[in-house]
Motif scaffolding. Structure first.
Motif, PDB file in Angstrom:
ATOM      1  N   VAL A  17       1.864   8.104 -16.609  1.00  0.00           N
ATOM      2  CA  VAL A  17       2.094   6.143 -17.050  1.00  0.00           C
ATOM      3  C   VAL A  17       2.781   5.895 -16.675  1.00  0.00           C
ATOM      4  O   VAL A  17       2.183   5.031 -15.763  1.00  0.00           O
ATOM      5  CB  VAL A  17       1.480   7.252 -19.081  1.00  0.00           C
ATOM      6  CG1 VAL A  17       1.961   5.609 -18.918  1.00  0.00           C
ATOM      7  CG2 VAL A  17       0.994   7.596 -19.168  1.00  0.00           C
ATOM      8  N   LEU A  18       4.241   5.932 -16.676  1.00  0.00           N
ATOM      9  CA  LEU A  18       4.883   5.233 -15.329  1.00  0.00           C
ATOM     10  C   LEU A  18       4.268   4.654 -14.291  1.00  0.00           C
ATOM     11  O   LEU A  18       4.988   4.202 -13.322  1.00  0.00           O
ATOM     12  CB  LEU A  18       6.181   5.801 -15.757  1.00  0.00           C
ATOM     13  CG  LEU A  18       7.745   4.630 -14.609  1.00  0.00           C
ATOM     14  CD1 LEU A  18       7.397   3.558 -15.769  1.00  0.00           C
ATOM     15  CD2 LEU A  18       8.550   5.692 -15.052  1.00  0.00           C
ATOM     16  N   TYR A  19       4.324   6.202 -13.478  1.00  0.00           N
ATOM     17  CA  TYR A  19       4.197   6.133 -12.217  1.00  0.00           C
ATOM     18  C   TYR A  19       2.754   5.670 -12.162  1.00  0.00           C
ATOM     19  O   TYR A  19       2.791   4.511 -11.428  1.00  0.00           O
ATOM     20  CB  TYR A  19       4.209   7.418 -11.541  1.00  0.00           C
ATOM     21  CG  TYR A  19       5.602   8.149 -11.454  1.00  0.00           C
ATOM     22  CD1 TYR A  19       6.828   7.524 -11.129  1.00  0.00           C
ATOM     23  CD2 TYR A  19       5.545   9.454 -11.842  1.00  0.00           C
ATOM     24  CE1 TYR A  19       7.996   7.816 -11.408  1.00  0.00           C
ATOM     25  CE2 TYR A  19       7.012  10.357 -11.355  1.00  0.00           C
ATOM     26  CZ  TYR A  19       8.556   8.880 -11.757  1.00  0.00           C
ATOM     27  OH  TYR A  19       9.042   9.644 -11.617  1.00  0.00           O
ATOM     28  N   ILE A  60       0.968  -1.324  -0.118  1.00  0.00           N
ATOM     29  CA  ILE A  60       0.107  -0.107  -0.057  1.00  0.00           C
ATOM     30  C   ILE A  60       0.625   1.181   0.130  1.00  0.00           C
ATOM     31  O   ILE A  60       0.401   2.435  -1.052  1.00  0.00           O
ATOM     32  CB  ILE A  60      -0.857   0.098   1.207  1.00  0.00           C
ATOM     33  CG1 ILE A  60      -1.647  -1.627   1.615  1.00  0.00           C
ATOM     34  CG2 ILE A  60      -1.396   1.155   1.634  1.00  0.00           C
ATOM     35  CD1 ILE A  60      -2.809  -0.923  -0.206  1.00  0.00           C
ATOM     36  N   LYS A  61       1.975   1.379   0.514  1.00  0.00           N
ATOM     37  CA  LYS A  61       2.837   2.493   1.230  1.00  0.00           C
ATOM     38  C   LYS A  61       3.440   2.462  -0.485  1.00  0.00           C
ATOM     39  O   LYS A  61       3.627   3.922  -1.146  1.00  0.00           O
ATOM     40  CB  LYS A  61       3.391   2.330   2.079  1.00  0.00           C
ATOM     41  CG  LYS A  61       4.954   3.791   2.219  1.00  0.00           C
ATOM     42  CD  LYS A  61       5.823   3.211   2.800  1.00  0.00           C
ATOM     43  CE  LYS A  61       6.193   4.766   2.720  1.00  0.00           C
ATOM     44  NZ  LYS A  61       7.792   5.336   2.452  1.00  0.00           N
ATOM     45  N   SER A  62       3.833   1.260  -0.812  1.00  0.00           N
ATOM     46  CA  SER A  62       4.478   1.760  -2.578  1.00  0.00           C
ATOM     47  C   SER A  62       3.385   1.918  -3.727  1.00  0.00           C
ATOM     48  O   SER A  62       3.588   2.543  -4.254  1.00  0.00           O
ATOM     49  CB  SER A  62       5.047   0.597  -2.788  1.00  0.00           C
ATOM     50  OG  SER A  62       5.220   1.001  -4.475  1.00  0.00           O
ATOM     51  N   LYS A  63       2.040   1.447  -3.804  1.00  0.00           N
ATOM     52  CA  LYS A  63       1.009   2.200  -4.651  1.00  0.00           C
ATOM     53  C   LYS A  63       0.700   4.418  -4.009  1.00  0.00           C
ATOM     54  O   LYS A  63       0.651   4.562  -4.853  1.00  0.00           O
ATOM     55  CB  LYS A  63       0.086   1.613  -3.545  1.00  0.00           C
ATOM     56  CG  LYS A  63      -1.498   1.773  -5.073  1.00  0.00           C
ATOM     57  CD  LYS A  63      -2.581   1.921  -4.431  1.00  0.00           C
ATOM     58  CE  LYS A  63      -2.752   2.083  -2.954  1.00  0.00           C
ATOM     59  NZ  LYS A  63      -3.703   3.475  -2.997  1.00  0.00           N
ATOM     60  N   ASP A  64       0.882   4.052  -2.972  1.00  0.00           N
ATOM     61  CA  ASP A  64       0.983   5.443  -2.161  1.00  0.00           C
ATOM     62  C   ASP A  64       1.652   6.448  -3.023  1.00  0.00           C
ATOM     63  O   ASP A  64       1.550   7.512  -3.090  1.00  0.00           O
ATOM     64  CB  ASP A  64       0.523   5.867  -0.780  1.00  0.00           C
ATOM     65  CG  ASP A  64      -0.669   5.075  -0.483  1.00  0.00           C
ATOM     66  OD1 ASP A  64      -1.570   5.005  -1.515  1.00  0.00           O
ATOM     67  OD2 ASP A  64      -1.153   5.102   0.914  1.00  0.00           O
ATOM     68  N   GLN A  93      -3.631  -7.142  -3.854  1.00  0.00           N
ATOM     69  CA  GLN A  93      -5.039  -7.943  -3.932  1.00  0.00           C
ATOM     70  C   GLN A  93      -4.465  -9.453  -3.734  1.00  0.00           C
ATOM     71  O   GLN A  93      -5.623  -9.933  -3.841  1.00  0.00           O
ATOM     72  CB  GLN A  93      -5.692  -7.843  -5.001  1.00  0.00           C
ATOM     73  CG  GLN A  93      -6.472  -5.921  -4.884  1.00  0.00           C
ATOM     74  CD  GLN A  93      -6.881  -5.737  -6.381  1.00  0.00           C
ATOM     75  OE1 GLN A  93      -6.446  -6.027  -7.294  1.00  0.00           O
ATOM     76  NE2 GLN A  93      -7.397  -4.659  -5.850  1.00  0.00           N
ATOM     77  N   ARG A  94      -3.448  -9.963  -4.542  1.00  0.00           N
ATOM     78  CA  ARG A  94      -2.585 -11.117  -4.498  1.00  0.00           C
ATOM     79  C   ARG A  94      -2.528 -12.222  -3.449  1.00  0.00           C
ATOM     80  O   ARG A  94      -2.231 -12.900  -3.767  1.00  0.00           O
ATOM     81  CB  ARG A  94      -2.571 -11.580  -6.002  1.00  0.00           C
ATOM     82  CG  ARG A  94      -3.005 -11.124  -7.404  1.00  0.00           C
ATOM     83  CD  ARG A  94      -1.957 -11.418  -8.424  1.00  0.00           C
ATOM     84  NE  ARG A  94      -2.764 -10.651  -9.932  1.00  0.00           N
ATOM     85  CZ  ARG A  94      -2.787 -10.995 -10.937  1.00  0.00           C
ATOM     86  NH1 ARG A  94      -0.917 -11.579 -10.699  1.00  0.00           N
ATOM     87  NH2 ARG A  94      -2.887 -10.952 -11.897  1.00  0.00           N
ATOM     88  N   TYR A 133      -0.326   0.912 -10.142  1.00  0.00           N
ATOM     89  CA  TYR A 133      -0.951  -0.304 -10.499  1.00  0.00           C
ATOM     90  C   TYR A 133      -0.651  -1.263 -10.608  1.00  0.00           C
ATOM     91  O   TYR A 133      -1.027  -2.250  -9.244  1.00  0.00           O
ATOM     92  CB  TYR A 133      -1.729  -0.373 -12.244  1.00  0.00           C
ATOM     93  CG  TYR A 133      -3.100  -1.249 -12.130  1.00  0.00           C
ATOM     94  CD1 TYR A 133      -4.161  -1.195 -11.997  1.00  0.00           C
ATOM     95  CD2 TYR A 133      -2.309  -1.978 -12.829  1.00  0.00           C
ATOM     96  CE1 TYR A 133      -4.933  -2.210 -12.204  1.00  0.00           C
ATOM     97  CE2 TYR A 133      -3.524  -3.668 -13.180  1.00  0.00           C
ATOM     98  CZ  TYR A 133      -4.624  -3.383 -12.910  1.00  0.00           C
ATOM     99  OH  TYR A 133      -5.550  -4.071 -13.281  1.00  0.00           O
ATOM    100  N   ALA A 134       0.302  -1.245 -10.153  1.00  0.00           N
ATOM    101  CA  ALA A 134       1.347  -2.899 -10.214  1.00  0.00           C
ATOM    102  C   ALA A 134       1.154  -3.225  -8.804  1.00  0.00           C
ATOM    103  O   ALA A 134       1.084  -4.656  -7.778  1.00  0.00           O
ATOM    104  CB  ALA A 134       2.420  -2.974 -10.459  1.00  0.00           C
ATOM    105  N   ALA A 135       2.019  -2.469  -8.291  1.00  0.00           N
ATOM    106  CA  ALA A 135       1.813  -2.082  -6.044  1.00  0.00           C
ATOM    107  C   ALA A 135      -0.040  -3.030  -5.712  1.00  0.00           C
ATOM    108  O   ALA A 135       0.154  -3.412  -4.846  1.00  0.00           O
ATOM    109  CB  ALA A 135       1.948  -0.988  -5.769  1.00  0.00           C
ATOM    110  N   LEU A 136      -0.435  -2.724  -6.144  1.00  0.00           N
ATOM    111  CA  LEU A 136      -2.345  -2.665  -6.039  1.00  0.00           C
ATOM    112  C   LEU A 136      -2.450  -4.454  -5.837  1.00  0.00           C
ATOM    113  O   LEU A 136      -2.800  -4.599  -5.204  1.00  0.00           O
ATOM    114  CB  LEU A 136      -3.397  -1.580  -6.308  1.00  0.00           C
ATOM    115  CG  LEU A 136      -4.503  -1.925  -6.011  1.00  0.00           C
ATOM    116  CD1 LEU A 136      -5.083  -1.445  -4.796  1.00  0.00           C
ATOM    117  CD2 LEU A 136      -5.552  -1.081  -6.932  1.00  0.00           C
TER     118      LEU A 136
END
Length: 281
Positions: free
Chosen positions: A208-210, A188-192, A222-223, A215-218
């Motif tokens: 776009v990159l960020y 979650i911290k990585s996503k934020d 989720q997985r 999205y990858a962190a989220l």
């Protein structure tokens, strides 16, 4: 952390009919009934909270019950978990003596709920994280604070379930849950952090990159185990457990529910929750 807590709250109603005994060998080697009988003489002082979180609620206080190891004739027709599972999954139903009836404040003043036919059992399968102490009783009359009250304690048969663990089993589960929660918080911290970078740049390519990084962190979250929490893990407390007889520990928070039949299918319906205020052993 907010997302983690939200996912935990989604699993508020455990399926007690599928509880299993924990993996520690000391519990498997002895009959479940012996561990239940060891609770004889224990008393719990409970607070019943009717209604869901963040909605109108009704509190009934000072409900005190004593665990006994004898059965009564009315239990033969009392449909507890024992009636739908093989005998080795349940200790069998024992009597539960009501020492104090739950009280509440209504427009008429202090009132008490009328409790009848109370009993309890311990349910625990091989291989599960926790077992469950299930208390069941009949409420003879609906309890409400006023005629137009939005929430009330329904009449009829109610159930309260408290997860229970062995000492070693609880410790292992708590360590595992904390590790999973820590990994989830990192995701979650990585996503934020990636979203902050996206909002802090005017470069469209970096945006776009960020965004893709966020999205990858989220997706990773989720997985993860937290993203796919099991009912058992949702009910592993990191604190607020109480020791009871024979080396077991009980969660201070339990779930209160009733059973309803719809299209000839019985289902559990959440009524509220119960809190253990005191344990007398």
């Amino acid at each position: 952390m907010v997302i983690v807590c939200f996912l935990l709250s989604l699993l508020a109603l455990p399926s007690y009919a599928s509880s299993y005994i924990s993996s520690p060998g000391s519990l498997i080697d002895s009959p479940l009934r012996e561990y239940a009988i060891a609770q004889k003489g224990m008393s719990l002082n409970l607070r019943l909270v009717v209604g869901r979180e963040q909605e109108a609620q009704m509190v009934l206080d000072d409900f005190q019950v004593e665990f006994e190891s004898k059965c009564h004739n009315f239990m033969r027709s009392f449909k507890t978990v024992e009636n739908v599972l093989p005998p080795n999954f349940s200790s069998g139903a024992f009597s539960l003596r009501v020492q104090k009836k739950p009280s509440f404040i209504s427009m008429r003043g202090l009132e008490h709920a009328q409790i009848l036919n109370s009993c309890w059992e311990m349910v625990w399968h091989d291989g599960a994280v926790a077992g469950t102490i299930v208390c069941a009783f009949d409420v003879s009359k609906e309890c409400s604070r006023s005629e137009n009250s939005d929430v009330s304690l329904p009449s009829g048969r109610l159930y309260i379930g408290f997860p229970v663990w062995t000492k070693d089993g609880l410790a292992q589960c708590q360590v595992y849950k904390q590790e999973v929660m820590d990994r989830a918080k990192k995701c979650i911290k990585s996503k934020d952090d990636e979203l902050d970078k996206m909002n802090g740049t005017s470069n469209p390519f970096l945006k776009v990159l960020y965004f893709l990084n966020a999205y990858a962190a989220l997706t990773k979250f989720q997985r993860s185990e937290v993203g796919m929490l099991t009912r058992e893990m949702a009910h592993i407390p990191l604190e607020d457990v109480r020791p009871i007889q024979n080396g077991l520990f009980i969660s201070s928070r339990g779930t209160m529910w009733k059973k309803e039949t719809s299209s000839k299918k019985e289902q559990q319906v959440l009524v509220g929750h119960a809190l253990i205020r005191q344990v007398f052993v």
